[in-house]
Design a protein around this motif. Structure first.
Motif, PDB file in Angstrom:
ATOM      1  N   GLU A   6     -48.516   2.151   0.904  1.00 33.70           N
ATOM      2  CA  GLU A   6     -48.838   3.558   0.714  1.00 33.70           C
ATOM      3  C   GLU A   6     -47.859   4.144  -0.293  1.00 33.70           C
ATOM      4  O   GLU A   6     -46.653   3.958  -0.183  1.00 33.70           O
ATOM      5  N   VAL A  18     -43.971   5.027   0.459  1.00 32.93           N
ATOM      6  CA  VAL A  18     -43.993   5.687   1.753  1.00 32.93           C
ATOM      7  C   VAL A  18     -43.704   4.673   2.851  1.00 32.93           C
ATOM      8  O   VAL A  18     -44.282   3.585   2.874  1.00 32.93           O
ATOM      9  N   GLY A  19     -42.805   5.039   3.772  1.00 27.81           N
ATOM     10  CA  GLY A  19     -42.509   4.183   4.909  1.00 27.81           C
ATOM     11  C   GLY A  19     -41.039   4.242   5.284  1.00 27.81           C
ATOM     12  O   GLY A  19     -40.215   4.859   4.591  1.00 27.81           O
ATOM     13  N   GLU A  20     -40.727   3.590   6.365  1.00 25.90           N
ATOM     14  CA  GLU A  20     -39.347   3.546   6.831  1.00 25.90           C
ATOM     15  C   GLU A  20     -38.481   2.840   5.795  1.00 25.90           C
ATOM     16  O   GLU A  20     -38.850   1.804   5.246  1.00 25.90           O
ATOM     17  N   GLU A  25     -40.466   9.183   4.123  1.00 26.06           N
ATOM     18  CA  GLU A  25     -40.828   8.656   5.443  1.00 26.06           C
ATOM     19  C   GLU A  25     -42.341   8.621   5.656  1.00 26.06           C
ATOM     20  O   GLU A  25     -42.890   7.647   6.150  1.00 26.06           O
ATOM     21  N   SER A  26     -43.033   9.725   5.279  1.00 28.93           N
ATOM     22  CA  SER A  26     -44.482   9.809   5.440  1.00 28.93           C
ATOM     23  C   SER A  26     -45.019  10.856   4.478  1.00 28.93           C
ATOM     24  O   SER A  26     -44.273  11.702   3.972  1.00 28.93           O
ATOM     25  N   LEU A  27     -46.332  10.819   4.242  1.00 35.84           N
ATOM     26  CA  LEU A  27     -46.961  11.814   3.390  1.00 35.84           C
ATOM     27  C   LEU A  27     -46.784  13.204   3.994  1.00 35.84           C
ATOM     28  O   LEU A  27     -46.466  14.154   3.296  1.00 35.84           O
ATOM     29  N   GLU A  28     -46.973  13.309   5.310  1.00 38.67           N
ATOM     30  CA  GLU A  28     -46.828  14.598   5.984  1.00 38.67           C
ATOM     31  C   GLU A  28     -45.418  15.157   5.819  1.00 38.67           C
ATOM     32  O   GLU A  28     -45.235  16.342   5.546  1.00 38.67           O
ATOM     33  N   LYS A  29     -44.408  14.313   5.971  1.00 38.05           N
ATOM     34  CA  LYS A  29     -43.016  14.740   5.824  1.00 38.05           C
ATOM     35  C   LYS A  29     -42.758  15.190   4.378  1.00 38.05           C
ATOM     36  O   LYS A  29     -42.103  16.205   4.136  1.00 38.05           O
ATOM     37  N   TYR A  30     -43.282  14.443   3.412  1.00 43.02           N
ATOM     38  CA  TYR A  30     -43.126  14.805   2.002  1.00 43.02           C
ATOM     39  C   TYR A  30     -43.771  16.159   1.725  1.00 43.02           C
ATOM     40  O   TYR A  30     -43.195  17.014   1.061  1.00 43.02           O
TER      41      TYR A  30
END
Length: 140
Positions: A6, A18-20, A25-30
């Motif tokens: 991703e 995207v990822g740990e 961390e995530s699209l939502e966090k971004y």
């Protein structure tokens, strides 16, 4: 072997993994961090298009960088014909538009123009049989 990764392509043409232990961390966090950085409403998306995926179609809102209108579209993939009223939300208010009959394979939608106060984001809305379906907020 299938490999998936991703990524986010940003407005300034950066590619973020995207990822740990990745770029974000995530699209939502971004999206949340970007909205906070811009001072937008909470829940604002990072892109000028935001989608809401429904069982039989896709609801979309487009907010151009000029912020002077929002275009709300619904693309009906399957199911039966529905009667839907379209709307948009900005500056903490819902505005209702036209009511349309949409058959499978069809498209419906409306355009909502703003007045003197320019919003920072728009949300697309579709009302069907007393239920409302909403996209995430799209920043402009």
């Amino acid at each position: 072997m299938i490999y998936e990764e991703e990524v986010i392509l940003t407005d300034d043409d950066r590619l973020l993994e995207v990822g740990e232990d990745k770029d974000v961390e995530s699209l939502e966090k971004y999206q949340q961090e970007l909205a906070e950085e811009r001072g937008d409403d909470s829940g604002v998306g990072a892109l000028d298009y935001e989608y809401g995926y429904l069982t039989n179609g896709t609801l979309r809102v487009h907010a151009p960088s000029s912020c002077n209108y929002a275009a709300v579209d619904y693309f009906k993939d399957g199911g039966s014909t529905i009667t839907a009223q379209f709307g948009a939300r900005w500056n903490n208010k819902d505005k209702r538009g036209s009511t349309q009959s949409i058959a499978p394979g069809g498209r419906g939608g409306d355009v909502f123009y703003t007045s003197s106060s320019t919003p920072k984001s728009f949300q697309g809305i579709m009302w069907v049989n007393g239920n409302d379906f909403r996209t995430e907020f799209a920043a402009c």
